[in-house]
Design a protein around this motif. Structure first.
Motif: not given
Length: 429
Positions: A180-197
């Motif tokens: 998070r500290a290295q990637m900058g705005a608009g980028r994310w450490p992980i993608l976890l779609p909230t509609n996937e169980w």
């Protein structure tokens, strides 16, 4: 025990008589047994390429393959059951097995496996095999497997100070903060779609949650194991380490992964081929796969036991011939061919010794993960319950409910779903 033994002897006698009838048909008569095989999705199309060799080796058996879209498969199977028109053999998603066992639609396979020279229990991943065992009886043979692992960008993790993927929840959270500290705005450490169980369910399994208690009669969501996993998952969003978006809000997950919009993504083996086809050449050497981190050091993280199995329907008039087809499709040489045609991972460990799998650096994490997989609760409502879990996560992530409120509501909702199961179990006592 006496009744169970009597039923087993009866089934064995029926099977032997069917074998004798099939043998007579194969060698001395002009009659041909016609088997109906239902396959789902692309597998239903690909399996047709394997059938001619089976028919050559078994001249008294002809196989009619019907391909059914996954979107229509469940309804079509239920309609066939109600109309006494089930096929002889079918591909069945392993989360559907408990439902069709509850309907008494499937033939038990224990005796057949014990006498088989082809289907060897010790060659299958135990957690995958277990998805087909309901109340100590076997109703399916795994055909292909899937589970979830982490796909990640090696270059992005390296820039954040990590040459290896995290192995524990604590390391994982620490790595995501560094990203998070290295990637900058608009980028994310992980993608976890909230509609996937699968993601929150996998974490709950890792924490040791059974999801349900008292023989699958009540929810176990306020118990410590599930609460721990739920809180960890929600914390990822609260610390702004993953975007609170559904998969439908992401235009193209492969493009975004290639651009470095997110560094990690939890997904299944089908995405090995998709990543190889869809990621740009400049990124092909910069992604890898890793088993799921676990809650504690020294303990591998579990993941979901998924995939599809081969089942024989109880109403089939040709169960001996049907079992021959199941054995044929389960043989290592056919498993290898099926993997070549579909990319679906084989459930037999011996097939993984083939260089096409053992030498595949992206498949290696799946082999490691498949040693540590857990099935969903073996109740017909399992997938509905899993979907309800994502709804509870959504409420907590968006601040519409506290963790305690979300878990209390989840327990209440699931207990209502299981009301009919409790009633049925009470009648059997």
């Amino acid at each position: 025990m006496i009744e169970k033994h009597r039923n087993e002897l009866l089934w064995r006698g029926v099977f032997l008589s069917l074998v004798g009838a099939a043998a007579c048909s194969d060698t001395g008569g002009s009659d041909t047994v016609t088997l109906r095989f239902w396959g789902m999705g692309r597998e239903g199309q690909v399996v047709e390429e394997l059938i001619p060799a089976f028919e050559r080796d078994n001249p008294g058996i002809r196989v009619e393959v019907q391909q059914i879209p996954w979107t229509a498969a469940h309804e079509k199977l239920l309609t066939a059951y109600v109309g006494d028109a089930t096929p002889d053999v079918a591909q069945l998603g392993n989360t559907w097995v408990p439902e069709f066992v509850a309907l008494d639609a499937l033939a038990p396979l224990d005796t057949l496996v014990r006498t088989s020279d082809v289907v060897r229990l010790d060659d299958y991943f135990p957690g995958i095999w277990d998805t087909n065992v309901i109340e100590e009886a076997l109703y399916g043979v795994p055909w292909y497997v899937d589970t979830r692992v982490i796909f990640y960008r090696t270059d992005i993790l390296r820039r954040a100070g990590y040459d290896e993927p995290p192995r524990t929840w604590a390391e994982w959270l620490e790595a995501m903060r560094a990203l998070r500290a290295q990637m900058g705005a608009g980028r994310w450490p992980i993608l976890l779609p909230t509609n996937e169980w699968p993601q929150p369910v996998v974490l709950a399994m890792q924490a040791g949650s059974p999801l349900l208690r008292d023989g699958g009669q009540f929810g176990a969501f306020r118990e410590p194991q599930f609460r721990q996993a739920f809180a960890f998952y929600v914390e990822i969003f609260r610390q702004n380490l993953a975007p609170a978006v559904a998969s439908t809000q992401i235009s193209n997950v492969y493009d975004e992964f290639g651009r470095g919009t997110f560094a990690m993504y939890i997904t299944g083996p089908w995405d090995i081929g998709e990543f190889r086809r869809r990621l740009p050449d400049s990124v092909q050497g910069l992604w890898a796969t890793a088993p799921m981190p676990g809650p504690r050091a020294g303990e591998p993280g579990a993941s979901l036991a998924g995939g599809a199995s081969l089942v024989v329907f109880r109403d089939s008039d040709h169960q001996a011939a049907a079992w021959k087809l199941v054995e044929y499709l389960s043989a290592p040489e056919q498993q290898r061919r099926f993997y070549e045609l579909t990319g679906n991972l084989p459930p037999r460990r011996s097939v993984w010794e083939d260089p096409s799998l053992s030498g595949d650096r992206h498949a290696r994490a799946f082999y490691e993960q498949l040693q540590h997989v857990v099935p969903l609760p073996k109740v017909p409502e399992a997938e509905q319950i899993a979907i309800r879990i994502t709804e509870a996560v959504e409420q907590a992530v968006r601040g519409r409910a506290t963790i305690e409120e979300a878990l209390a509501a989840l327990d209440r909702d699931v207990d209502r779903m299981l009301e009919k199961r409790r009633w049925m179990l009470a009648r059997e006592e």
